[in-house]
Design a protein around this motif. Structure first.
Motif, short mmCIF file in Angstrom:
data_model
loop_
_atom_site.label_atom_id
_atom_site.label_comp_id
_atom_site.label_asym_id
_atom_site.label_seq_id
_atom_site.Cartn_x
_atom_site.Cartn_y
_atom_site.Cartn_z
N LEU A 101 0.84 -1.34 0.11
CA LEU A 101 -0.05 0.01 -0.04
C LEU A 101 0.88 1.24 0.07
O LEU A 101 0.52 2.28 -0.57
CB LEU A 101 -1.01 -0.07 1.16
N ARG A 102 2.05 1.21 0.64
CA ARG A 102 2.94 2.36 0.58
C ARG A 102 3.40 2.70 -0.45
O ARG A 102 3.66 3.82 -1.30
CB ARG A 102 3.89 2.40 1.70
N GLU A 103 3.97 1.47 -1.48
CA GLU A 103 4.36 1.62 -2.59
C GLU A 103 3.25 2.15 -3.41
O GLU A 103 3.69 3.16 -4.71
CB GLU A 103 4.73 0.25 -3.35
N GLY A 104 1.93 1.91 -3.17
CA GLY A 104 0.81 2.24 -4.13
C GLY A 104 0.56 3.69 -3.88
O GLY A 104 0.28 4.50 -4.85
N ILE A 105 0.82 4.16 -2.72
CA ILE A 105 0.68 5.60 -2.54
C ILE A 105 1.74 6.44 -3.32
O ILE A 105 1.39 7.59 -3.73
CB ILE A 105 0.72 5.80 -0.95
N ALA A 106 3.07 5.97 -3.16
CA ALA A 106 4.19 6.54 -3.61
C ALA A 106 4.01 6.84 -5.20
O ALA A 106 4.23 7.80 -5.91
CB ALA A 106 5.31 5.88 -3.31
#
Length: 828
Positions: A101-106
């Motif tokens: 999810l963090r990668e998706g946000i980034a």
């Protein structure tokens, strides 16, 4: 940030919602949500208004960012799935989901447009308005009460700098005109008045219950103070001069001499009757009064403390003050550390010490007159008062020099002086239109046969009513997304000083340096090192910790006398301010807000906290850093009386109220909205059951259980603190022959961690929730400083700030400076 509700999904096929076209990342997300979430959060159920069945990577819209961030927060805190669930993700599964999810946000950064990430054009708040005028005129203006009649400020989520909430009504505009007129006329338009002297030796009339006794006992020879000024009954809290009700002729500095003595500080009467500390010398204070505004012996809207001094015990002595009074104001004298209430004291002495008077008086009791003549009633007695002024100020008044420069007003240079003041007032170089407006006003008055000085004062009033003064009027070109240097100078100065930029900051703006992050960091560090940073610290804590609300629900006087007798609200606000300033100065870790082995306390708080320093500190020592090493009852914000008082309702404590306060202000989580129909928590007027018992019954309702499972554990830990922050082991004793219920401050987080009390609770916060706290503090400060609430699209920049803060040991100064140098702060 809104809460997310999860539950066990049961045995589902983990690939049920994934399609062949999905990316590997999406297939992993679908598998995770199918296994742990969709039983309660599919399209049909949507428990808690959350639906994850259609959630997809890559993130395509702002709502997706919100959902992704909520899931990350709940997984990080281990709040969901709930502990009662039969299956939970392993640490590897949980961390893998967070990473995805963090990668998706980034990867979505720059692809999802913000809805309106721009600060609305805003005016000065009322406190900023007064601070600005005090700076421009070189002297305090609180004696004028310029904003006393302004509409009450509307804060947005407790922050009073949010542009969209700072509306300007027609009534407010009229108040601006009146305030400008009053300020300029009283400070710069006052007539030349030679110094005068007044000497008062009698006719010290006192009102209401004191009127007859003072006339009978003293023939009004003395002016006496018997109680602190903030009592309900108002019998001897304010001492006025009956023969000087008209006040001083012009605004100015006045020398006041008072022949005074502290009487009966050694009284044999029980100190509990008076609620004061007789080991401390009596204090005499001076406040302004206006006989045309309200009863002169009552509290008035405009009464800032002008000066104070210790009163001698042995014999009367002359005490000297130099104070500023506005035209028409008369000095009034107060007893800040005086008895709790004069009337109550007289009644108590009648009941307990009638034998002192050996039956010489009627059975009706010992009258106040008898007490004044023969009793030992502690008070301050004033026999003479001298007033002289206005005191000449060599070289001109502070206002004259601040507005017109050294040498004061010069008719031949009038326009140049007005232009220079206009640039300071507008906080930027004047435009040709600005100059033309100032010149037009000045010339118009000259043509009307006004004297040059009178014309200049009218031009000053026009400047103080201009939108360029009242608003943060941006001069940055409309098409530019980043603020120009002068607009940044204003935003930076008001963020850290709540006042206009100084000469050095304006010079940096004029040189074009201020748009560079490195220069902003340099200037921010300089402003933080200045004492004027107190303007920021007080206002920010009022917003973040809601200390502005302290006193809005005061405790009852009869059961919480110490709150009033020792003016605890003032001390309660001072402690977190000094703690914050210490961390700011030393770049201390923000984790210390959660727990620390020291705090700042004066004698009043040391007594309230039952610290050893209560025996050694004197009131004159003020606030000192005190050790809390080994204490399990204090440490961090949650152990501070101001926080504990503002999170109670004045009468009793509630784990729900305090739990919500902790959730919103410490963890940065907005509790989910309650159901449409919420069953009330049943009251217990007898006091036989505890709030924990009643909440347990309340949680049996499924509509209430989910929210209270998260909220209540945050509040149970604080139940050992009463409504004003004193430590207690039991609740108040119920009526009848029933023991006081013991307090159970144990609890269990939704993530499964358990605690045995306040100290353990803080350890859990520091160990597992410090990062959430730091992120929330970044968000709160940026909202305050930028004048707008943060949006999901701002999370990218805020995460960069957080990482920089974490890398630098969680330093508070690093957090503030990096936030000010950020893209968010530098943008419109």
């Amino acid at each position: 940030m809104t809460g997310v509700f999860w539950c066990l999904a049961g045995p589902l096929f983990v690939a049920a919602t994934a399609s062949a076209a999905d990316s590997p990342a999406q297939k992993s997300v679908s598998a995770f949500t199918a296994k742990y979430c969709l039983k309660c959060h599919d399209k049909e159920t949507e428990k808690g208004d959350r639906e994850f069945e259609t959630f997809r990577l890559p993130l395509a819209k702002e709502a997706d960012l919100i959902v992704a961030k909520d899931i990350i927060d709940q997984l990080t805190l281990r709040e969901m799935p709930p502990r009662k669930a039969e299956a939970h993700p392993s640490d590897d599964e949980r961390l893998a989901m967070i990473r995805l999810l963090r990668e998706g946000i980034a990867s979505a950064r720059g692809k999802i447009a913000s809805t309106a990430a721009r600060t609305a054009l805003r005016r000065l708040s009322n406190r900023e308005y007064e601070n600005t005028l005090a700076t421009l005129f070189g002297r305090r203006v609180d004696t004028l009460g310029l904003t006393a009649d302004f509409p009450k400020e509307k804060a947005s989520e407790h922050i009073d700098t949010i542009g969209k909430s700072l509306v300007t009504s027609g009534f407010l505009l009229d108040q601006y005109f009146q305030s400008a007129n009053r300020l300029v006329d009283l400070r710069l338009g006052r007539p030349e008045t030679p110094p005068q002297t007044w000497h008062f030796t009698g006719n010290f009339v006192q009102y209401e219950e004191l009127s007859g006794p003072h006339r009978a006992a003293f023939n009004n020879k003395y002016l006496c103070l018997y109680e602190q000024p903030n009592t309900d009954t108002r019998q001897g809290g304010y001492g006025h001069i009956e023969d000087f009700l008209k006040g001083v002729p012009v605004s100015g500095l006045y020398d006041i001499e008072v022949h005074a003595q502290a009487l009966h500080r050694d009284t044999h009467y029980d100190p509990a009757i008076f609620g004061i500390d007789f080991s401390e010398p009596f204090i005499l204070g001076v406040v302004p009064g206006d006989a045309t505004k309200n009863h002169i012996h009552y509290p008035q809207l405009i009464e800032p403390l002008l000066a104070q001094a210790v009163v001698p015990d042995a014999q009367p002595e002359w005490i000297k003050f130099r104070v500023w009074l506005e035209a028409g104001q008369t000095p009034r004298f107060i007893f800040p550390n005086g008895p709790y209430e004069s009337r109550a004291s007289v009644i108590a002495i009648n009941k307990r010490y009638a034998d002192d008077f050996q039956g010489r008086f009627a059975k009706a009791g010992v009258s106040r007159t008898h007490l004044l003549r023969e009793g030992k009633l502690p008070h301050i007695r004033i026999g003479e008062i001298k007033i002289a002024g206005p005191v000449p100020e060599p070289g001109g008044s502070a206002e004259e020099i601040a507005v017109f420069g050294a040498g004061g007003f010069q008719p031949k240079r009038a326009l140049d002086q007005l232009y220079a003041f206009g640039a300071r007032a507008f906080r930027r170089p004047l435009t040709s239109a600005d100059r033309a407006a100032i010149k037009k006003t000045y010339d118009s008055r000259i043509r009307e046969k006004a004297a040059p000085r009178e014309a200049a004062l009218d031009a000053l009033k026009m400047i103080l009513c201009s939108p360029s003064f009242l608003y943060f009027s941006e001069v940055t070109a409309e098409q530019e997304p980043k603020l120009g240097p002068h607009d940044l100078a204003t935003r930076l100065s008001y963020a850290l000083w709540a006042a206009p930029p100084d000469a050095e900051l304006l010079a940096a703006a004029a040189a074009g340096k201020l748009t560079a992050p490195a220069e902003i960091r340099k200037q921010a560090a300089r402003l933080i090192a200045d004492d004027r940073v107190g303007g920021f610290v007080g206002a920010f804590l009022d917003a973040w910790l809601r200390l502005r609300d302290l006193g809005s629900m005061p405790p009852p006087r009869e059961t919480m006398r110490v709150y009033y007798a020792e003016n605890l609200p003032e001390a309660m606000k001072t402690e977190p301010r000094l703690f914050f300033r210490h961390l700011l100065r030393e770049n201390g870790s923000v984790r210390q807000f959660l727990d620390a082995d020291y705090t700042f306390a004066d004698k009043r708080l040391a007594k309230l906290y039952e610290l050893p320093e209560a025996k050694t500190l004197r009131i004159a020592d003020g606030f000192q850093r005190v050790s809390l090493a080994g204490s399990r009852q204090r440490g961090g914000l949650l152990g501070m009386a101001g926080v504990l008082t503002v999170s109670a309702n004045g009468v009793e404590t509630s784990p729900v109220t305090r739990g919500v306060w902790v959730m919103e202000n410490i963890l940065g989580i907005k509790p989910p909205p309650p159901p449409d129909v919420v069953p009330a928590i049943e009251p217990d007027v007898s006091g036989a059951t505890t709030i924990r018992d009643r909440l347990a019954k309340h949680r049996t309702d499924p509509a209430c259980a989910e929210c209270h499972r998260k909220i209540d554990p945050l509040g149970f830990s604080l139940e050992n603190f009463d409504p004003i922050g004193r430590w207690r082991a039991t609740y108040p004793k119920p009526k009848g022959n029933v023991p006081a219920p013991k307090i159970d401050s144990t609890g269990e987080f939704g993530s499964g961690e358990t605690y045995e009390g306040f100290h353990d609770f803080k350890e859990i916060l520091v160990a597992g929730r410090a990062d959430n706290f730091a992120r929330h503090l970044v968000r709160q400060f940026l909202s305050y400083a930028a004048g707008r609430h943060m949006e999901p699209a701002d999370d990218y920049v805020m995460e960069e700030i957080f990482e920089a803060v974490k890398k630098d040991g969680y330093g508070l100064r690093t957090l503030i400076v990096e936030s000010l140098a950020s893209e968010i702060f530098r943008s419109r």
